[in-house]
Design a protein around this motif. Sequence first.
Motif, PDB file in Angstrom:
ATOM      1  N   TRP A 139       3.459   1.789   7.150  1.00 14.61           N
ATOM      2  CA  TRP A 139       5.332   2.402   7.545  1.00 14.61           C
ATOM      3  C   TRP A 139       4.958   3.433   6.774  1.00 14.61           C
ATOM      4  CZ3 TRP A 139       9.255   2.668   4.548  1.00 14.61           C
ATOM      5  CH2 TRP A 139      10.239   2.840   4.993  1.00 14.61           C
ATOM      6  N   PHE A 140       5.297   2.493   5.384  1.00  8.68           N
ATOM      7  CA  PHE A 140       4.914   3.590   4.189  1.00  8.68           C
ATOM      8  C   PHE A 140       4.497   4.785   4.652  1.00  8.68           C
ATOM      9  CE2 PHE A 140       3.242   5.570  -0.343  1.00  8.68           C
ATOM     10  CZ  PHE A 140       5.037   6.029  -0.830  1.00  8.68           C
ATOM     11  N   LEU A 141       2.990   4.773   3.845  1.00  9.12           N
ATOM     12  CA  LEU A 141       2.338   6.294   4.662  1.00  9.12           C
ATOM     13  C   LEU A 141       2.628   6.818   5.400  1.00  9.12           C
ATOM     14  CD1 LEU A 141      -1.031   7.147   3.214  1.00  9.12           C
ATOM     15  CD2 LEU A 141      -2.213   5.292   5.288  1.00  9.12           C
ATOM     16  N   ILE A 142       2.893   6.451   6.616  1.00  5.40           N
ATOM     17  CA  ILE A 142       3.296   6.875   7.667  1.00  5.40           C
ATOM     18  C   ILE A 142       4.186   8.094   7.488  1.00  5.40           C
ATOM     19  CG2 ILE A 142       4.190   7.317  10.436  1.00  5.40           C
ATOM     20  CD1 ILE A 142       1.921   4.703  10.837  1.00  5.40           C
ATOM     21  N   ALA A 143       5.183   7.385   7.181  1.00  2.08           N
ATOM     22  CA  ALA A 143       6.723   7.845   6.816  1.00  2.08           C
ATOM     23  C   ALA A 143       6.229   8.938   5.433  1.00  2.08           C
ATOM     24  CB  ALA A 143       7.669   7.195   5.817  1.00  2.08           C
ATOM     25  N   PHE A 144       5.651   8.677   4.656  1.00  2.00           N
ATOM     26  CA  PHE A 144       5.006   9.500   3.435  1.00  2.00           C
ATOM     27  C   PHE A 144       4.543  10.886   4.179  1.00  2.00           C
ATOM     28  CE2 PHE A 144       2.600  11.252   0.077  1.00  2.00           C
ATOM     29  CZ  PHE A 144       3.640  11.075  -1.072  1.00  2.00           C
ATOM     30  N   LEU A 145       4.099  10.353   5.205  1.00  2.00           N
ATOM     31  CA  LEU A 145       2.659  12.107   5.266  1.00  2.00           C
ATOM     32  C   LEU A 145       3.816  13.127   6.878  1.00  2.00           C
ATOM     33  CD1 LEU A 145      -0.461  10.414   6.861  1.00  2.00           C
ATOM     34  CD2 LEU A 145      -0.183  12.129   5.334  1.00  2.00           C
ATOM     35  N   LEU A 146       4.948  11.893   7.238  1.00  2.64           N
ATOM     36  CA  LEU A 146       5.596  12.299   8.332  1.00  2.64           C
ATOM     37  C   LEU A 146       6.602  13.728   7.656  1.00  2.64           C
ATOM     38  CD1 LEU A 146       6.388  10.200  10.717  1.00  2.64           C
ATOM     39  CD2 LEU A 146       5.119  11.961  11.319  1.00  2.64           C
ATOM     40  N   ASP A 147       7.435  13.174   5.872  1.00  2.00           N
ATOM     41  CA  ASP A 147       7.955  13.810   5.138  1.00  2.00           C
ATOM     42  C   ASP A 147       7.426  14.681   4.577  1.00  2.00           C
ATOM     43  OD1 ASP A 147       9.870  12.185   6.131  1.00  2.00           O
ATOM     44  OD2 ASP A 147       9.789  10.855   5.145  1.00  2.00           O
ATOM     45  N   GLY A 148       5.756  14.933   4.407  1.00  2.00           N
ATOM     46  CA  GLY A 148       5.175  16.184   3.714  1.00  2.00           C
ATOM     47  C   GLY A 148       4.939  15.793   2.422  1.00  2.00           C
ATOM     48  N   GLY A 149       4.365  14.317   2.062  1.00  2.00           N
ATOM     49  CA  GLY A 149       4.465  13.916   0.270  1.00  2.00           C
ATOM     50  C   GLY A 149       2.900  14.493   0.041  1.00  2.00           C
ATOM     51  N   LEU A 150       2.162  15.333   0.814  1.00  2.00           N
ATOM     52  CA  LEU A 150       1.136  15.737   0.886  1.00  2.00           C
ATOM     53  C   LEU A 150       0.908  16.735   0.209  1.00  2.00           C
ATOM     54  CD1 LEU A 150      -1.943  13.392   2.836  1.00  2.00           C
ATOM     55  CD2 LEU A 150      -0.611  13.077   0.787  1.00  2.00           C
ATOM     56  N   THR A 151       2.717  17.418   0.414  1.00  2.00           N
ATOM     57  CA  THR A 151       2.284  19.013   0.309  1.00  2.00           C
ATOM     58  C   THR A 151       2.563  19.793  -1.426  1.00  2.00           C
ATOM     59  OG1 THR A 151       4.614  18.541   0.307  1.00  2.00           O
ATOM     60  CG2 THR A 151       3.938  19.258   2.189  1.00  2.00           C
ATOM     61  N   SER A 152       2.182  19.060  -2.336  1.00  2.00           N
ATOM     62  CA  SER A 152       1.949  19.014  -3.440  1.00  2.00           C
ATOM     63  C   SER A 152       1.468  17.925  -4.351  1.00  2.00           C
ATOM     64  CB  SER A 152       3.916  18.822  -4.392  1.00  2.00           C
ATOM     65  OG  SER A 152       3.786  17.709  -4.228  1.00  2.00           O
ATOM     66  N   LEU A 153       0.282  18.258  -5.328  1.00  2.00           N
ATOM     67  CA  LEU A 153      -0.453  17.550  -6.006  1.00  2.00           C
ATOM     68  C   LEU A 153       0.318  15.905  -5.989  1.00  2.00           C
ATOM     69  CD1 LEU A 153      -2.703  16.555  -6.542  1.00  2.00           C
ATOM     70  CD2 LEU A 153      -2.406  17.888  -9.095  1.00  2.00           C
ATOM     71  N   GLY A 154       1.848  16.422  -7.157  1.00  2.00           N
ATOM     72  CA  GLY A 154       2.338  14.912  -7.645  1.00  2.00           C
ATOM     73  C   GLY A 154       2.986  14.087  -6.503  1.00  2.00           C
ATOM     74  N   GLY A 155       3.287  14.690  -5.309  1.00  2.00           N
ATOM     75  CA  GLY A 155       2.950  14.436  -4.458  1.00  2.00           C
ATOM     76  C   GLY A 155       2.696  13.048  -3.451  1.00  2.00           C
ATOM     77  N   ALA A 156       1.023  13.877  -3.806  1.00  2.00           N
ATOM     78  CA  ALA A 156      -0.414  12.838  -3.483  1.00  2.00           C
ATOM     79  C   ALA A 156      -0.203  11.930  -4.435  1.00  2.00           C
ATOM     80  CB  ALA A 156      -1.129  13.962  -2.658  1.00  2.00           C
ATOM     81  N   LEU A 157      -0.501  12.540  -5.209  1.00  2.00           N
ATOM     82  CA  LEU A 157      -0.569  11.542  -6.330  1.00  2.00           C
ATOM     83  C   LEU A 157       0.027   9.977  -6.359  1.00  2.00           C
ATOM     84  CD1 LEU A 157      -1.223  13.381  -9.393  1.00  2.00           C
ATOM     85  CD2 LEU A 157      -3.360  12.306  -7.890  1.00  2.00           C
ATOM     86  N   LEU A 158       1.272  10.299  -5.919  1.00  2.00           N
ATOM     87  CA  LEU A 158       2.840   9.510  -6.081  1.00  2.00           C
ATOM     88  C   LEU A 158       1.937   8.441  -4.550  1.00  2.00           C
ATOM     89  CD1 LEU A 158       5.141   7.846  -6.214  1.00  2.00           C
ATOM     90  CD2 LEU A 158       5.957   9.269  -5.409  1.00  2.00           C
ATOM     91  N   GLY A 159       1.997   9.058  -3.933  1.00  2.00           N
ATOM     92  CA  GLY A 159       1.716   8.751  -1.873  1.00  2.00           C
ATOM     93  C   GLY A 159       0.353   7.750  -2.666  1.00  2.00           C
ATOM     94  N   LEU A 160      -0.648   8.063  -2.901  1.00  2.00           N
ATOM     95  CA  LEU A 160      -1.919   7.162  -2.972  1.00  2.00           C
ATOM     96  C   LEU A 160      -1.527   6.588  -4.154  1.00  2.00           C
ATOM     97  CD1 LEU A 160      -4.620  10.292  -3.428  1.00  2.00           C
ATOM     98  CD2 LEU A 160      -4.291   8.310  -2.046  1.00  2.00           C
ATOM     99  N   GLY A 161      -1.213   5.980  -5.294  1.00  2.00           N
ATOM    100  CA  GLY A 161      -0.708   4.954  -6.240  1.00  2.00           C
ATOM    101  C   GLY A 161      -0.379   4.280  -5.610  1.00  2.00           C
ATOM    102  N   ILE A 162       0.565   4.659  -4.135  1.00  2.00           N
ATOM    103  CA  ILE A 162       1.521   2.991  -4.161  1.00  2.00           C
ATOM    104  C   ILE A 162       1.198   2.699  -2.942  1.00  2.00           C
ATOM    105  CG2 ILE A 162       3.904   2.844  -2.578  1.00  2.00           C
ATOM    106  CD1 ILE A 162       5.172   5.077  -3.401  1.00  2.00           C
ATOM    107  N   VAL A 163       0.196   3.223  -1.858  1.00  2.00           N
ATOM    108  CA  VAL A 163      -1.027   3.209  -0.852  1.00  2.00           C
ATOM    109  C   VAL A 163      -2.390   1.347  -2.105  1.00  2.00           C
ATOM    110  CG1 VAL A 163      -2.669   3.467   0.717  1.00  2.00           C
ATOM    111  CG2 VAL A 163       0.025   4.375   1.044  1.00  2.00           C
ATOM    112  N   GLY A 164      -2.306   2.321  -2.482  1.00  2.00           N
ATOM    113  CA  GLY A 164      -3.439   1.978  -3.911  1.00  2.00           C
ATOM    114  C   GLY A 164      -3.276   0.755  -4.038  1.00  2.00           C
ATOM    115  N   MET A 165      -1.655   0.497  -4.717  1.00  2.00           N
ATOM    116  CA  MET A 165      -0.882  -0.904  -5.091  1.00  2.00           C
ATOM    117  C   MET A 165      -1.003  -1.729  -3.680  1.00  2.00           C
ATOM    118  SD  MET A 165       0.400  -2.341  -7.582  1.00  2.00           S
ATOM    119  CE  MET A 165       0.849  -0.919  -8.968  1.00  2.00           C
ATOM    120  N   GLY A 166      -0.581  -1.280  -2.313  1.00  2.00           N
ATOM    121  CA  GLY A 166      -0.334  -2.339  -2.016  1.00  2.00           C
ATOM    122  C   GLY A 166      -1.940  -3.042  -1.161  1.00  2.00           C
ATOM    123  N   LEU A 167      -2.687  -2.038  -1.395  1.00  2.00           N
ATOM    124  CA  LEU A 167      -4.214  -2.562  -0.674  1.00  2.00           C
ATOM    125  C   LEU A 167      -4.607  -3.590  -1.701  1.00  2.00           C
ATOM    126  CD1 LEU A 167      -5.568   0.590   0.632  1.00  2.00           C
ATOM    127  CD2 LEU A 167      -4.696  -0.984   1.680  1.00  2.00           C
TER     128      LEU A 167
END
Length: 207
Positions: A139-167
């Motif tokens: 759910w976080f990954l989908i919401a993050f993508l819909l909110d444009g979280g990958l539009t910046s390097l910092g946002g992409a790193l934050l998203g990858l970090g949280i997803v990696g923590m979940g995994l």
Amino acid sequence: MLLGGLFAGLMGSLLVVLDWFHFTSLTAPGSRYGCGIARRETRLPQLTLSMVNDRFTPQGILQLPHGIARWFQDERRITFRPQYRLFSMRFRTAWPMKGTVECDQEADALRLTLIKRVPWSSALITMLWFGVVGLGTVWFLIAFLLDGGLTSLGGALLGLGIVGMGLLVLAFGLITVSLAYRLEDHRLSQVFEELHGTLASPANPTT
């Protein structure tokens, strides 16, 4: 709100305690209680139900080196579990196991159907935990993508970090459950082999 949370926590803890108590009890109502997770069949040639009855005490109890079993003659069922003694050094996990053996008389043998069981609370809490962590990560990954979280390097790193923590949390949970299952399965299999050997041995009625 706080009192409601405390009351819910106490009720949940009470239900878990009652679930484990009913699970470990060697009574007729509790003989088939628990979530079945595995099944195994074996046959003992030349064995009859009356011979099985002779292996147990008049109260239906059979004390084994690493566990205890009880025979329910009317149901043609044996319930057994490892024996946990007070102050024992053996580590007990949150997924204890017991076994129920359904006995079916055939022409020249007795068919034993072993069902391995765990407490319902352990199974449900485990599935709920994996569901919350797994679905929460998705759910976080989908919401993050819909909110444009990958539009910046910092946002992409934050998203990858949280997803990696979940995994990582999921992987840790899988390893914990896997190790606990292997430990408890080894204990239960040890008791089942002792029970199987007792049933297959020459007649030696328990006094």
